[in-house]
Design a protein around this motif. Sequence first.
Motif, PDB file in Angstrom:
ATOM      1  N   LEU A  66       0.818  -1.214   0.000  1.00  0.00           N
ATOM      2  CA  LEU A  66       0.000   0.000   0.000  1.00  0.00           C
ATOM      3  C   LEU A  66       0.856   1.270   0.000  1.00  0.00           C
ATOM      4  N   SER A  67       0.412   2.217  -0.813  1.00  0.00           N
ATOM      5  CA  SER A  67       1.108   3.497  -0.958  1.00  0.00           C
ATOM      6  C   SER A  67       0.115   4.521  -1.472  1.00  0.00           C
ATOM      7  N   GLU A  68       0.536   5.760  -1.513  1.00  0.00           N
ATOM      8  CA  GLU A  68      -0.298   6.805  -2.110  1.00  0.00           C
ATOM      9  C   GLU A  68      -0.571   6.481  -3.569  1.00  0.00           C
ATOM     10  N   GLN A  69       0.448   5.964  -4.260  1.00  0.00           N
ATOM     11  CA  GLN A  69       0.316   5.626  -5.677  1.00  0.00           C
ATOM     12  C   GLN A  69      -0.672   4.470  -5.879  1.00  0.00           C
ATOM     13  N   TYR A  70      -0.710   3.543  -4.916  1.00  0.00           N
ATOM     14  CA  TYR A  70      -1.639   2.408  -5.005  1.00  0.00           C
ATOM     15  C   TYR A  70      -3.083   2.908  -5.070  1.00  0.00           C
ATOM     16  N   TYR A  71      -3.404   3.852  -4.175  1.00  0.00           N
ATOM     17  CA  TYR A  71      -4.779   4.347  -4.109  1.00  0.00           C
ATOM     18  C   TYR A  71      -5.114   5.309  -5.254  1.00  0.00           C
ATOM     19  N   ALA A  75      -6.557   0.300 -11.451  1.00  0.00           N
ATOM     20  CA  ALA A  75      -6.251  -1.130 -11.579  1.00  0.00           C
ATOM     21  C   ALA A  75      -5.979  -1.755 -10.212  1.00  0.00           C
ATOM     22  N   CYS A  76      -5.216  -1.044  -9.377  1.00  0.00           N
ATOM     23  CA  CYS A  76      -4.904  -1.554  -8.036  1.00  0.00           C
ATOM     24  C   CYS A  76      -6.171  -1.685  -7.190  1.00  0.00           C
ATOM     25  N   LEU A  77      -7.028  -0.675  -7.249  1.00  0.00           N
ATOM     26  CA  LEU A  77      -8.256  -0.711  -6.468  1.00  0.00           C
ATOM     27  C   LEU A  77      -9.182  -1.823  -6.947  1.00  0.00           C
ATOM     28  N   ASN A  78      -9.163  -2.093  -8.246  1.00  0.00           N
ATOM     29  CA  ASN A  78      -9.950  -3.215  -8.781  1.00  0.00           C
ATOM     30  C   ASN A  78      -9.417  -4.545  -8.240  1.00  0.00           C
ATOM     31  N   GLU A  79      -8.086  -4.680  -8.203  1.00  0.00           N
ATOM     32  CA  GLU A  79      -7.477  -5.895  -7.645  1.00  0.00           C
ATOM     33  C   GLU A  79      -7.880  -6.063  -6.186  1.00  0.00           C
ATOM     34  N   MET A  80      -7.802  -4.967  -5.426  1.00  0.00           N
ATOM     35  CA  MET A  80      -8.150  -5.023  -4.012  1.00  0.00           C
ATOM     36  C   MET A  80      -9.608  -5.440  -3.832  1.00  0.00           C
ATOM     37  N   GLY A  81     -10.491  -4.825  -4.609  1.00  0.00           N
ATOM     38  CA  GLY A  81     -11.910  -5.138  -4.500  1.00  0.00           C
ATOM     39  C   GLY A  81     -12.218  -6.586  -4.838  1.00  0.00           C
ATOM     40  N   TRP A  84     -10.843  -8.834  -2.096  1.00  0.00           N
ATOM     41  CA  TRP A  84     -11.624  -8.657  -0.868  1.00  0.00           C
ATOM     42  C   TRP A  84     -12.937  -9.416  -0.933  1.00  0.00           C
ATOM     43  N   ILE A  85     -13.595  -9.394  -2.093  1.00  0.00           N
ATOM     44  CA  ILE A  85     -14.875 -10.082  -2.260  1.00  0.00           C
ATOM     45  C   ILE A  85     -14.704 -11.589  -2.059  1.00  0.00           C
ATOM     46  N   SER A 101      -3.364   7.594   8.127  1.00  0.00           N
ATOM     47  CA  SER A 101      -4.575   8.354   8.443  1.00  0.00           C
ATOM     48  C   SER A 101      -5.284   8.871   7.189  1.00  0.00           C
ATOM     49  N   SER A 102      -4.774   8.513   6.022  1.00  0.00           N
ATOM     50  CA  SER A 102      -5.371   9.009   4.775  1.00  0.00           C
ATOM     51  C   SER A 102      -6.810   8.526   4.633  1.00  0.00           C
ATOM     52  N   LYS A 103      -7.632   9.360   4.030  1.00  0.00           N
ATOM     53  CA  LYS A 103      -9.049   9.044   3.850  1.00  0.00           C
ATOM     54  C   LYS A 103      -9.222   7.785   3.028  1.00  0.00           C
ATOM     55  N   GLU A 104      -8.381   7.612   2.000  1.00  0.00           N
ATOM     56  CA  GLU A 104      -8.497   6.464   1.099  1.00  0.00           C
ATOM     57  C   GLU A 104      -8.307   5.153   1.867  1.00  0.00           C
ATOM     58  N   PHE A 105      -7.311   5.142   2.754  1.00  0.00           N
ATOM     59  CA  PHE A 105      -7.038   3.916   3.518  1.00  0.00           C
ATOM     60  C   PHE A 105      -8.112   3.681   4.578  1.00  0.00           C
ATOM     61  N   GLN A 106      -8.490   4.741   5.275  1.00  0.00           N
ATOM     62  CA  GLN A 106      -9.455   4.603   6.363  1.00  0.00           C
ATOM     63  C   GLN A 106     -10.838   4.188   5.873  1.00  0.00           C
ATOM     64  N   SER A 107     -11.185   4.554   4.635  1.00  0.00           N
ATOM     65  CA  SER A 107     -12.526   4.242   4.118  1.00  0.00           C
ATOM     66  C   SER A 107     -12.490   3.193   3.008  1.00  0.00           C
ATOM     67  N   GLY A 108     -11.356   2.533   2.803  1.00  0.00           N
ATOM     68  CA  GLY A 108     -11.221   1.569   1.718  1.00  0.00           C
ATOM     69  C   GLY A 108     -11.774   0.205   2.070  1.00  0.00           C
ATOM     70  N   ALA A 109     -11.569  -0.750   1.137  1.00  0.00           N
ATOM     71  CA  ALA A 109     -12.087  -2.106   1.324  1.00  0.00           C
ATOM     72  C   ALA A 109     -11.392  -2.826   2.467  1.00  0.00           C
ATOM     73  N   LEU A 110     -10.096  -2.588   2.637  1.00  0.00           N
ATOM     74  CA  LEU A 110      -9.361  -3.228   3.724  1.00  0.00           C
ATOM     75  C   LEU A 110      -9.736  -2.598   5.057  1.00  0.00           C
ATOM     76  N   ASP A 111      -9.840  -3.421   6.079  1.00  0.00           N
ATOM     77  CA  ASP A 111     -10.149  -2.923   7.414  1.00  0.00           C
ATOM     78  C   ASP A 111      -8.893  -2.274   7.998  1.00  0.00           C
ATOM     79  N   PRO A 112      -8.901  -0.949   8.223  1.00  0.00           N
ATOM     80  CA  PRO A 112      -7.702  -0.275   8.750  1.00  0.00           C
ATOM     81  C   PRO A 112      -7.325  -0.726  10.151  1.00  0.00           C
ATOM     82  N   ARG A 113      -8.246  -1.446  10.830  1.00  0.00           N
ATOM     83  CA  ARG A 113      -7.936  -1.923  12.179  1.00  0.00           C
ATOM     84  C   ARG A 113      -7.077  -3.185  12.146  1.00  0.00           C
ATOM     85  N   GLU A 114      -7.022  -3.838  10.983  1.00  0.00           N
ATOM     86  CA  GLU A 114      -6.159  -5.010  10.861  1.00  0.00           C
ATOM     87  C   GLU A 114      -4.694  -4.570  10.931  1.00  0.00           C
TER      88      GLU A 114
END
Length: 335
Positions: A66-71, A75-81, A84-85, A101-114
């Motif tokens: 994960l990186s700023e460039q990833y979000y 294509a990366c977000l499609n892979e993640m989705g 995740w499914i 703390s970025s919005k993309e990570f905190q609200s993304g498909a991955l659970d930021p608490r993991e």
Amino acid sequence: MKIFISHSSRNKDYGNLLVELLRNLGIKEDEIIFTSNVAYGIPVGQNIFHWLKSQIEEKPFVIYLLSEQYYESIACLNEMGAAWIIENDHAAIFTPDFDLSSKEFQSGALDPREIGFYIYDEERVLSFIQLLSDSFKLSNNTVLISQSVKKFITEIGKVISGLKLNQQHSRVPITPKREKIETVVAETISKAEPVQIEKGNLYSKFLGLIRVNKLKVDELLLLHYIIDTSKVKLMTGWQEEQEVSNITEWEKINDIKDILSKNYPGVLNRFELRGFTEVSAVTSHGNPKEITIKNEIASKILDLPNDVTLKIETIVKDNFYEHPDEVEEDDGLPF
């Protein structure tokens, strides 16, 4: 079962080092999917999207790099989705500058608490290897594993150092207040001796890097923290959270933006790469738990040259929280 490294092509240097580590651990070539390297990527003649879909559906172990460039990558977000499914087993590894703390990570498909970890964290890398051993047959040679991890951490440090040297420093828009400060700095520097970085002289190198703007904002904020608190010993490793907590309180008290507390591990790593620090305490297993600013710098850090002090103060002033002026409400009374 395979390992799929989901990543942005702009982070392929980190990905290549991950692949090298996996291979050294005993993971076979055909058990790794890493599209930025043709040896581990998409077979010739295959449709990229269909092939990746088929690989994800086979439930590989997914490493999210994960990186700023990833979000920023669709294509990366499609892979993640997709992964995740299907609920693939996975691990999240963060590139050095990634903001948790970025919005993309905190609200993304991955659970930021993991629990994830930064790619340069040696202890977490060892824990990650233990996790992989539950699903893959790894080498039983503990010496080889230890050597492979240390080499990995060293090479990651080289990538970080190279990226920092190649980055162009963006200039902060000039406000009247900042213009006045920069004028004072410029006048002070113009009266100073020409910058010379003497070979083998750590303190001279330290001053020279500040004078030619080679240190990042968070590095200068750490210097201000050290000067303000008069502490040249900093906690790392398992004690890192305590130091971050101390920095967070210091930021709140001084009304300074939380740049340092968010980036503390990365700043320590850069200080180490620059040769500014040394390990001063270790755990029973030999892992660092405290680092110290080297004496060549520490002995003079409370009495820095005026031009260097002004540069640090300029950065600090630029990173205070701004509060709108409070205006008393008019209650309609004449007094």
